[in-house]
Design an enzyme around this catalytic site. Structure first.
Site: not given
Ligand code: FA5
Length: 370
Positions: A177, A198, A224, A238, A281, A338
């Site tokens: 992140w 997130h 981010r 999100q 998780v 989650a």
């Molecule tokens: C997470 O942020 C985890 N918190 C998700 C999670 C929650 C996992 C609970 C397990 C249990 P990730 O970095 O993959 O995971 O982001 C999750 C979703 O946010 C991605 O699949 C995407 O759809 C969205 N996302 C992430 N970064 C970006 C971005 N820069 N721009 C747009 N959408 C984004």
């Protein structure tokens, strides 16, 4: 009525010993003056002032007519006829002016009035932003399954964004992140505050405040420090999901998320879960659905799945025992799942939008389509 504007004007007093000639010439003079003044009157109020000043009970013409009694009886009829004629003329002119003024006022009124036969002007209605619509739709799917909607802070503590999620200081997983830190140091010289990367910090916040059963979804903005491209924004949404209770298993996770995919993408969708890593998780998974554009065939030319036949839609997993312990839950009693998904990416898939930046470029031609 106020001070008469005609008061300062010439008025020739009739003397008792006046002659008929002087009476007639005074009458002539007064008539000329009255006509001149009448020309100047522009409004109904000015016309009324004129009437009072010349033709009213104490008006000048009225007084001159009364002064006829000062003439000898045999001169009175001639002078009287002239005086009456003057009075009648002035009254007629006044009536003409009043009529003309009324006509002009009516014309002005009708120029200003509304033509009810004209077609109405089209009113452009505002609408909900496409991201708001998809966030509501997704939250609606989960509320129909018994989840509650909760929101949380966008400026967050490191403790909630990372530490309580099993990501201690200097843990390499922090690199997953790219974080925007708030320029504020604590007593140890550390930066404890950030823009949440997130919505997962709300897992810890909710569990700290309540005992199971927990079933919540948390929509909200995340930030981010990322270069933007077609699928990445530095500010995006999100939706977090969390369910904790006695006896919750991976089967509940699969069933819930499969039902979500079915409701948002259609009843024919297949789902796939593959191993993924998130420190909070265990086990962690990524969920994909079969491509609805090429029906999962993985055609080389498919622009949605790029030939793989599958589309990744979220990260998920069973809540890590360390996280449960950290908020005071006994992991031997309670288990939970989650998940976290990006609604912009879901909307892109659902509506065939090729660039995430379109959502926030404020181009009305794009926004109107929803
Ligand atoms: C997470 O942020 C985890 N918190 C998700 C999670 C929650 C996992 C609970 C397990 C249990 P990730 O970095 O993959 O995971 O982001 C999750 C979703 O946010 C991605 O699949 C995407 O759809 C969205 N996302 C992430 N970064 C970006 C971005 N820069 N721009 C747009 N959408 C984004």
């Amino acid at each position: 009525m106020g001070h008469s504007p005609f008061e300062g004007h010439l008025f020739v007093l009739m003397k008792l010993d006046m002659t008929t000639e002087s009476y007639l010439s005074n009458m002539e003079e007064l008539k000329a003056l009255a006509l001149k003044e009448l020309e100047k009157a522009r409004t109904a109020e000015e016309l009324e002032q004129w009437r009072a000043a010349f033709l009213g009970r104490k008006g000048r013409v009225t007084q001159v007519v009364r002064a006829l009694s000062g003439l000898s009886p045999h001169e009175r009829p001639r002078a009287g006829a002239v005086a009456n004629e003057a009075k009648t003329l002035l009254e007629a002119r006044l009536a003409e002016r009043q009529e003309a003024l009324k006509g002009a006022e009516l014309e002005q009124l009708s120029a200003q009035s509304i033509d009810v036969t004209l077609p109405g002007r089209q009113i452009t209605l505002g609408g909900l932003h496409p991201v708001t619509q998809i966030v509501r739709e997704i939250c609606g799917v989960f509320t129909s399954m018994g989840f509650q909607v909760v929101e949380g802070p966008e400026v967050e503590w490191d403790a909630y964004n990372f530490e309580k999620l099993n990501i201690p200081q200097d843990h390499p997983a922090r690199d997953m992140w790219s974080t925007l830190w708030v320029d504020y140091r604590d007593q140890q010289g550390r930066y404890p505050m950030l823009l949440r990367t997130h919505t997962s910090p709300m897992q810890a916040r909710i569990m700290e405040q309540t005992m199971p059963p927990v079933r919540v979804v948390v929509p909200g903005k995340c930030y981010r420090y990322e270069a933007t491209d077609a699928t990445h924004e530095s500010q995006f949404y999100q939706i977090e999901g969390l369910a904790v209770d006695e006896g919750i298993t991976f089967a509940h996770l699969k069933g819930t998320l499969y039902e979500f995919a079915r409701q948002v993408f259609g009843s024919d969708r297949k789902a796939r879960f593959r191993c993924d890593y998130f420190p909070f998780v265990e086990p962690g998974v990524e969920m994909s659905i079969d491509c609805f554009a090429c029906q999962g065939r993985g055609e080389e030319a498919c622009r949605v799945c790029r030939g793989s036949g599958w589309i990744e839609i979220m990260g998920a997993g069973m809540v890590h025992p360390n996280v449960l312990r950290g908020v005071g839950y006994d992991p031997e009693v309670y288990t939970g799942f989650a998940f976290g998904l990006g609604p912009e990416r879901i909307a892109m898939l659902k509506y065939g939008i090729e660039d995430i930046r379109l959502f926030y470029a404020n181009d009305i031609r794009f926004l109107r389509q929803f």
